[in-house]
Design a protein around this motif. Structure first.
Motif, PDB file in Angstrom:
ATOM      1  N   LEU A 215       0.815   4.580  -7.990  1.00 49.40           N
ATOM      2  CA  LEU A 215      -0.115   3.650  -7.259  1.00 49.40           C
ATOM      3  C   LEU A 215       0.213   2.142  -8.020  1.00 49.40           C
ATOM      4  O   LEU A 215      -0.402   1.426  -7.554  1.00 49.40           O
ATOM      5  N   PHE A 216       1.146   2.116  -8.828  1.00 48.51           N
ATOM      6  CA  PHE A 216       1.213   0.934  -9.793  1.00 48.51           C
ATOM      7  C   PHE A 216       1.708  -0.253  -8.841  1.00 48.51           C
ATOM      8  O   PHE A 216       1.396  -1.436  -9.189  1.00 48.51           O
ATOM      9  N   SER A 217       2.413  -0.073  -7.556  1.00 49.85           N
ATOM     10  CA  SER A 217       2.580  -1.018  -6.901  1.00 49.85           C
ATOM     11  C   SER A 217       1.824  -1.864  -6.178  1.00 49.85           C
ATOM     12  O   SER A 217       1.595  -2.932  -5.852  1.00 49.85           O
ATOM     13  N   TRP A 218       0.453  -1.264  -6.174  1.00 45.85           N
ATOM     14  CA  TRP A 218      -0.732  -1.648  -5.726  1.00 45.85           C
ATOM     15  C   TRP A 218      -1.241  -2.792  -6.670  1.00 45.85           C
ATOM     16  O   TRP A 218      -2.309  -3.727  -6.383  1.00 45.85           O
ATOM     17  N   ILE A 219      -0.811  -2.882  -7.826  1.00 45.39           N
ATOM     18  CA  ILE A 219      -1.325  -4.027  -8.876  1.00 45.39           C
ATOM     19  C   ILE A 219      -0.979  -5.211  -8.187  1.00 45.39           C
ATOM     20  O   ILE A 219      -1.617  -6.085  -8.390  1.00 45.39           O
ATOM     21  N   PHE A 220       0.342  -5.455  -7.540  1.00 43.81           N
ATOM     22  CA  PHE A 220       0.761  -6.518  -6.846  1.00 43.81           C
ATOM     23  C   PHE A 220       0.340  -6.529  -5.554  1.00 43.81           C
ATOM     24  O   PHE A 220       0.047  -7.585  -5.144  1.00 43.81           O
ATOM     25  N   SER A 221       0.489  -5.478  -4.702  1.00 43.81           N
ATOM     26  CA  SER A 221      -0.022  -5.622  -3.315  1.00 43.81           C
ATOM     27  C   SER A 221      -1.444  -5.809  -3.086  1.00 43.81           C
ATOM     28  O   SER A 221      -1.876  -6.510  -2.241  1.00 43.81           O
ATOM     29  N   GLY A 222      -2.109  -5.288  -3.729  1.00 42.09           N
ATOM     30  CA  GLY A 222      -3.832  -5.794  -3.917  1.00 42.09           C
ATOM     31  C   GLY A 222      -4.046  -7.034  -3.882  1.00 42.09           C
ATOM     32  O   GLY A 222      -4.742  -7.695  -3.268  1.00 42.09           O
ATOM     33  N   TYR A 223      -3.348  -7.612  -4.939  1.00 43.94           N
ATOM     34  CA  TYR A 223      -3.711  -8.955  -5.401  1.00 43.94           C
ATOM     35  C   TYR A 223      -3.146  -9.890  -4.163  1.00 43.94           C
ATOM     36  O   TYR A 223      -3.892 -10.737  -3.515  1.00 43.94           O
ATOM     37  N   LEU A 224      -1.916  -9.483  -3.583  1.00 41.43           N
ATOM     38  CA  LEU A 224      -1.418 -10.371  -2.596  1.00 41.43           C
ATOM     39  C   LEU A 224      -2.126 -10.204  -1.368  1.00 41.43           C
ATOM     40  O   LEU A 224      -2.247 -11.138  -0.552  1.00 41.43           O
ATOM     41  N   LEU A 225      -2.714  -8.760  -1.164  1.00 42.50           N
ATOM     42  CA  LEU A 225      -3.619  -8.771   0.010  1.00 42.50           C
ATOM     43  C   LEU A 225      -4.619  -9.575   0.259  1.00 42.50           C
ATOM     44  O   LEU A 225      -5.176 -10.367   1.220  1.00 42.50           O
ATOM     45  N   ALA A 226      -5.429  -9.533  -0.769  1.00 44.47           N
ATOM     46  CA  ALA A 226      -6.761 -10.415  -0.979  1.00 44.47           C
ATOM     47  C   ALA A 226      -6.460 -11.985  -0.982  1.00 44.47           C
ATOM     48  O   ALA A 226      -7.381 -12.735  -0.428  1.00 44.47           O
TER      49      ALA A 226
END
Length: 514
Positions: free
Chosen positions: A60-71
């Protein structure tokens, strides 16, 4: 003939808070606010191994960046409209507060899932910071002086690109990864205090009451952006492109877009007003800067892999090959005003993106394996070309609108650039993996090949050479794609943008278009 944009329906515009005595602390506050957004990615990326080792959840670690950029991406246009409706100061203060709350929560995360959720909170604040800082900068400085403040803000991004990894590495090595988040607190608190104390927006006089905020439109914009970006970012990685999940997300995104169009046409003061695309100047800039988002993916995402896999450099040296671009970009941006004041904004931007297209097209012609100075020189030239491209367009768009529309217009250009980056990451990732699959006989992707090259001991000399040449070919194809994206940006300016950018006269004085 000069095109004079009309005032927005929200009411008459107030004078900009252009107070010479208050500029220095305000500029410092804007630079600190920018640093919050600029440092987040570079400083966090260096501590990923420590974070995964402590919290687990490697998948899941890629979502550390993807979640931020998405929001961040889906909220930029919403905050842009709110800054026009409520004022810049409350939106920026709220954004910094939300960001700092997310920062504290990230530092206290107890699992990978909680860290991802708190990074999304950070992104909700980052969306307010990124667009509103640029809008306030345009409010503070008249058209001819705006390159000064823009160059300073660009310098913050350049400095963060170089200093962020070093700071993150030191904190993760000698303290704890949680400090990479807490280091933002003093910067954010000082910025908050300076903004609260020194940013004084004049009260706006209105002939009609302030219209209600279009929360329905905002929710639909958020829903459409979230569904589409999740589908683009995770498609082909977390699930196949033709899977039920991808189809469901894309369908939901399309439905939200259709509903957004219906709702925004009926709204009194819509979050996404139609004039953003009806005005040729803004529409052309949005398309061109959206293409810029694709262009930036090639060096940012793929060049470090190329430098390590093909050139055999270590992570630090590979980072330097990329970082030279962050030196020439703000330098060229600072001098761009001298050019566009002579030949115009459109021509300056066309020269910049035209040169960028040629530079990107030269990359596949580099010898194999080559020397590190060769791609470094190209990145130095690319940064200069993009500096002459992006800043004139941002300044030009801001110059075409009055105070009451500037937040929306500024947010639109950054929103479409972020969309371009998300699309570019997915598109060029598919291109690179497709080339690798073809070169390696039907198996392989860029991540697995890069991992194999980091541990060459288990590979024969022939297998190692084959993998390196496959990465070289994959990155060459990505750069060709980036050159084509730059060419599309050039075409948008050539055929859609007006020959001379109109200037909105805030003081009702007569000014010639730039």
């Amino acid at each position: 003939m000069r095109e004079r944009p009309k005032l927005s329906k929200a009411g008459t515009r107030p004078p900009a808070p252009n107070q010479p005595r208050g500029r220095r602390p305000l500029v410092a506050a804007l630079m600190m606010s920018t640093a919050l957004a600029a440092l987040e990615g570079t400083i966090v990326s260096t501590a990923v191994p420590q974070i995964v080792g402590d919290l687990g959840g490697f998948s899941l670690f890629s979502w550390i960046f993807s979640g931020y950029l998405l929001a961040l991406t889906v909220t930029i246009p919403i905050y842009g409209k709110l800054s026009d409706t409520l004022g810049r100061k409350p939106v920026l203060i709220a954004g910094i507060v939300i960001y700092l709350v997310g920062t504290i929560l990230c530092a206290s995360a107890w699992s990978m899932a909680s860290l991802i959720a708190f990074r999304i909170v950070q992104g909700l604040g980052g969306g307010a910071i990124q667009g509103t800082v640029q809008t306030i900068a345009a409010d503070l400085y008249p058209l001819k002086e705006r390159p000064k403040i823009q160059a300073r803000l660009s310098t913050v991004w350049a400095t963060s690109a170089i200093a962020g990894p070093a700071i993150g590495g030191l904190l993760a090595t000698y303290t704890h990864w949680r400090w990479i988040f807490l280091v933002n607190l003093p910067i954010g608190l000082i910025a908050l205090w300076l903004i609260h104390r020194h940013l004084h927006e004049p009260s706006r006089t209105r002939k009609t009451p302030r219209p209600a905020i279009d929360w329905q439109g905002a929710l639909l914009v958020f829903g459409a952006g979230s569904c589409l970006l999740i589908a683009i970012v995770q498609g082909g990685i977390a699930w196949p492109w033709l899977s039920t999940t991808s189809v469901a997300l894309l369908s939901a995104g399309a439905l939200c877009i259709a509903l957004t169009v219906v709702v925004e046409r009926r709204a009194v003061d819509p979050i996404l007003p139609g004039w953003v695309w009806r005005r040729r100047t803004i529409a052309a800039a949005n398309l061109a800067l959206g293409a810029l988002g694709l262009v930036m993916i090639a060096p940012i995402v793929f060049l470090p892999t190329y430098a390590q896999a093909v050139l055999g450099l270590g992570p630090v040296a590979a980072g330097f090959v990329l970082s030279v671009m962050t030196i020439s970009w703000p330098t060229a941006a600072a001098f761009s005003s001298h050019l566009y004041n002579r030949i115009g904004i459109r021509r300056t931007a066309m020269i910049g993106i035209g040169l960028a297209s040629l530079i990107l097209a030269v990359f596949p012609l580099l010898p194999y394996p080559g020397s590190p100075w060769q791609p470094a020189l190209l990145m130095l030239l690319l940064g200069g070309a993009l500096g002459f491209f992006q800043l004139p367009l941002v300044v030009g768009v801001q110059a075409t609108v009055g105070w009451s529309e500037r937040g929306t217009a500024t947010a639109s250009v950054f929103f479409y650039r972020q969309i371009g980056q998300s699309v570019g990451a997915a598109l060029f990732g598919a291109v690179a993996n497709g080339v690798l699959t073809s070169r390696l006989g039907g198996a392989g992707d860029l991540d697995s090949v890069s991992t194999a090259l980091e541990n060459p001991g288990s590979l024969t000399a022939d297998a190692l050479e084959r993998l390196r040449r496959a990465v070289d070919a994959a990155v060459d194809h990505v750069y060709i794609g980036a050159a084509m994206a730059a060419a599309l940006a050039l075409l948008a300016l050539l055929f859609i943008a007006p020959r001379r950018f109109p200037v909105f006269d805030e003081t009702e004085a007569q000014e010639d278009p730039v």
